[in-house]
Design a protein around this motif. Structure first.
Motif, short mmCIF file in Angstrom:
data_model
loop_
_atom_site.label_atom_id
_atom_site.label_comp_id
_atom_site.label_asym_id
_atom_site.label_seq_id
_atom_site.Cartn_x
_atom_site.Cartn_y
_atom_site.Cartn_z
N HIS A 201 0.84 -1.20 0.00
CA HIS A 201 0.00 0.00 0.00
C HIS A 201 0.87 1.25 0.00
O HIS A 201 0.62 2.21 -0.76
CB HIS A 201 -0.92 -0.01 1.22
CG HIS A 201 -1.60 1.29 1.48
ND1 HIS A 201 -2.60 1.79 0.67
CD2 HIS A 201 -1.41 2.24 2.46
CE1 HIS A 201 -3.02 2.96 1.15
NE2 HIS A 201 -2.30 3.25 2.22
N ALA A 202 1.91 1.28 0.82
CA ALA A 202 2.79 2.45 0.89
C ALA A 202 3.51 2.67 -0.43
O ALA A 202 3.64 3.81 -0.90
CB ALA A 202 3.79 2.26 2.04
N ALA A 203 4.00 1.60 -1.05
CA ALA A 203 4.73 1.73 -2.31
C ALA A 203 3.81 2.18 -3.44
O ALA A 203 4.20 3.02 -4.28
CB ALA A 203 5.40 0.40 -2.67
N MET A 204 2.60 1.67 -3.46
CA MET A 204 1.65 2.05 -4.53
C MET A 204 1.26 3.52 -4.39
O MET A 204 1.16 4.24 -5.40
CB MET A 204 0.42 1.16 -4.45
CG MET A 204 0.69 -0.31 -4.75
SD MET A 204 0.52 -0.73 -6.49
CE MET A 204 -1.26 -0.95 -6.59
N ALA A 215 -3.54 1.12 -9.27
CA ALA A 215 -4.82 0.64 -8.77
C ALA A 215 -5.01 1.16 -7.34
O ALA A 215 -4.05 1.24 -6.57
CB ALA A 215 -4.85 -0.88 -8.79
N ALA A 216 -6.24 1.53 -7.00
CA ALA A 216 -6.53 2.01 -5.66
C ALA A 216 -6.26 0.91 -4.64
O ALA A 216 -6.51 -0.27 -4.90
CB ALA A 216 -7.98 2.47 -5.56
N ILE A 230 -6.91 -4.28 -3.26
CA ILE A 230 -6.57 -3.58 -4.50
C ILE A 230 -7.79 -3.61 -5.41
O ILE A 230 -8.30 -4.68 -5.74
CB ILE A 230 -5.37 -4.24 -5.22
CG1 ILE A 230 -4.15 -4.29 -4.28
CG2 ILE A 230 -5.03 -3.50 -6.50
CD1 ILE A 230 -3.85 -5.67 -3.76
N LYS A 231 -8.25 -2.43 -5.80
CA LYS A 231 -9.45 -2.35 -6.63
C LYS A 231 -9.18 -2.93 -8.01
O LYS A 231 -8.18 -2.60 -8.65
CB LYS A 231 -9.91 -0.90 -6.75
CG LYS A 231 -11.26 -0.75 -7.44
CD LYS A 231 -11.72 0.70 -7.41
CE LYS A 231 -13.09 0.87 -8.05
NZ LYS A 231 -13.53 2.29 -8.05
N LEU A 324 6.03 -3.14 -5.17
CA LEU A 324 6.58 -3.02 -3.82
C LEU A 324 8.03 -3.50 -3.84
O LEU A 324 8.42 -4.25 -4.75
CB LEU A 324 5.76 -3.82 -2.81
CG LEU A 324 5.83 -5.35 -2.83
CD1 LEU A 324 5.31 -5.91 -1.51
CD2 LEU A 324 5.06 -5.94 -3.99
N PRO A 325 8.83 -3.07 -2.86
CA PRO A 325 10.22 -3.53 -2.82
C PRO A 325 10.29 -5.04 -2.69
O PRO A 325 9.58 -5.64 -1.88
CB PRO A 325 10.77 -2.84 -1.56
CG PRO A 325 9.86 -1.70 -1.28
CD PRO A 325 8.51 -2.13 -1.76
#
Length: 412
Positions: A201-204, A215-216, A230-231, A324-325
């Motif tokens: 979530h943080a990376a997105m 994507a949300a 993830i939408k 994401l990492p």
């Protein structure tokens, strides 16, 4: 239809589900036993008024055979479950046979894109799991995921909470949620060194600061950490579905290498031409490539990129997902970056910038924008709730000199 009621067959049927209320027969799927792959032959009606599902499936009356073993032909390969889905089918459904045809069928009705698999050619008869779980079911879904990971039995009453057909995100445990009438993929942790769903979530959301459409996402607290929702971008309001191709399928169909420059050129050729949308997508793809390099996302393989196909058979770059990492410090990406193949360097990214519709000055400005966003990753991750311990763990890869020196040089 349950696994016990399913009768193995070497033939199933492919349906078009852009509007699930009016499904259309596309053709017949056959199991090719010698290669363990799946072929497609279009139905006559689809040949008369349909369209090619991918570039390697033109509208001609022949049986299309998969080019490589243990794959489905063309766009059909994106209708199969991912590794987590296959694991669920093996562990929970236990069908009497486990060929690729069974995996395609038991993936169910909520698979990626707008294709459906049915036991009948007369009417759409998929495997259905029942109503999608709601947000209140997330905690129970998390418990069930742990049962699967531990090899414990999942009761029949809980099967609908685990969806094997969701294909975004590879082997990570996942399912589907209905949030306010819209479908969201929910991903769970699986023995990660960090709270990976919250990190995703943080990376997105950090990627959005770099000018990337993602994507949300929504973090969902669960026991011991988080899940992330993830939408879905392959669904529209009203239940309609969007024909979608992973870069894996789209590039293979075009007989191209798996690379960022190759995907950019596919968008140039097949992308939405109105208002130069294809050019905008090519330039955004460049930013995504640079972001993946700098955030140490070295799991950026060709199934983690997708295009959406419109009514004119033009391609639009989907929102970014699974960003994401990776925490591996590999030093190379999974797709070709530039002249130095997959090397994770900004010099390599800049080496073929013209193939992304960027001159040198524009490309360096794009790199600078992404580098500045990534330079603030620690603060952004902390604001998203990522713990200090997890941030310090991730910093060992993201802030190692190999990446930090490149970032700082071009972020100035």
């Amino acid at each position: 239809m349950s696994a016990t009621a399913y009768e193995p067959s070497d033939r199933l049927h492919l349906w078009w589900l852009e509007d699930p209320r009016t499904p259309r027969l596309i053709g017949t799927l056959h199991l090719i036993r010698t290669t363990r792959g799946v072929s497609l032959q279009y139905a006559d009606d689809w040949l008369d008024s349909g369209f090619p599902l991918s570039e390697d499936l033109p509208l001609i009356g022949q049986e299309f055979l998969p080019a490589t073993p243990e794959t489905a032909v063309g766009a059909v390969d994106d209708a199969r479950p991912d590794r987590w889905g296959e694991r669920l089918i093996r562990f929970i459904d236990k069908p009497p046979r486990l060929s690729l045809l069974e995996y395609l069928y038991f993936a169910g009705d909520d698979r990626f894109g707008a294709l459906g698999v049915s036991t009948s050619a007369e009417g759409y008869a998929p495997r259905r799991l029942g109503p999608l779980p709601m947000l209140a079911d997330a905690a129970r879904m998390h418990e069930l995921v742990q049962k699967v990971l531990d090899g414990d039995r999942v009761g029949d009453e809980d099967r609908r909470l685990l969806s094997p057909g969701v294909t975004l995100g590879g082997a990570r445990p996942k399912g589907l949620l209905d949030l306010d009438g819209e479908q969201w993929v929910v991903k769970f942790a699986a023995g990660d060194a960090v709270d990976a769903p919250l990190v995703e979530h943080a990376a997105m959301t950090l990627a959005r600061k770099a000018g990337i459409r993602t994507a949300a996402t929504k973090p969902i607290p669960v026991a011991g950490g988080h899940a992330v929702a993830i939408k879905r971008f392959d669904r529209k309001k009203g239940g309609k579905r969007v024909h979608s191709l992973t870069a894996h399928v789209a590039l293979r169909a075009a007989n191209e290498r798996y690379g960022y420059p190759e995907l950019a050129q596919l968008l140039r050729r097949r992308g939405v031409t109105a208002a130069d949308r294809n050019v905008g997508d090519m330039r955004e793809l460049f930013r995504r490539m640079v972001f993946n390099i700098l955030i140490d996302n070295t799991d950026d393989h060709e199934k983690n990129h997708a295009v959406l196909v419109d009514d004119r058979q033009q391609y639009e770059l989907s929102p970014a997902y699974d960003v994401l990492p990776a925490g591996q410090a590999l030093g190379f990406q999974q797709m070709r970056v530039g002249l130095q193949e997959a090397d994770s360097t900004l010099a390599n990214a800049l080496s073929m910038a013209e193939l992304f519709a960027l001159d040198d000055g524009e490309a360096r400005a794009a790199v600078r924008r992404v580098a500045r966003a990534v330079a603030g990753w620690r603060k952004h991750f902390a604001e998203c709730g990522v713990t200090r311990r997890d941030i310090e763990y991730l910093a060992e890869q993201i802030d190692r000199p190999f990446l930090e020196d490149q970032r700082d040089e071009l972020a100035a």
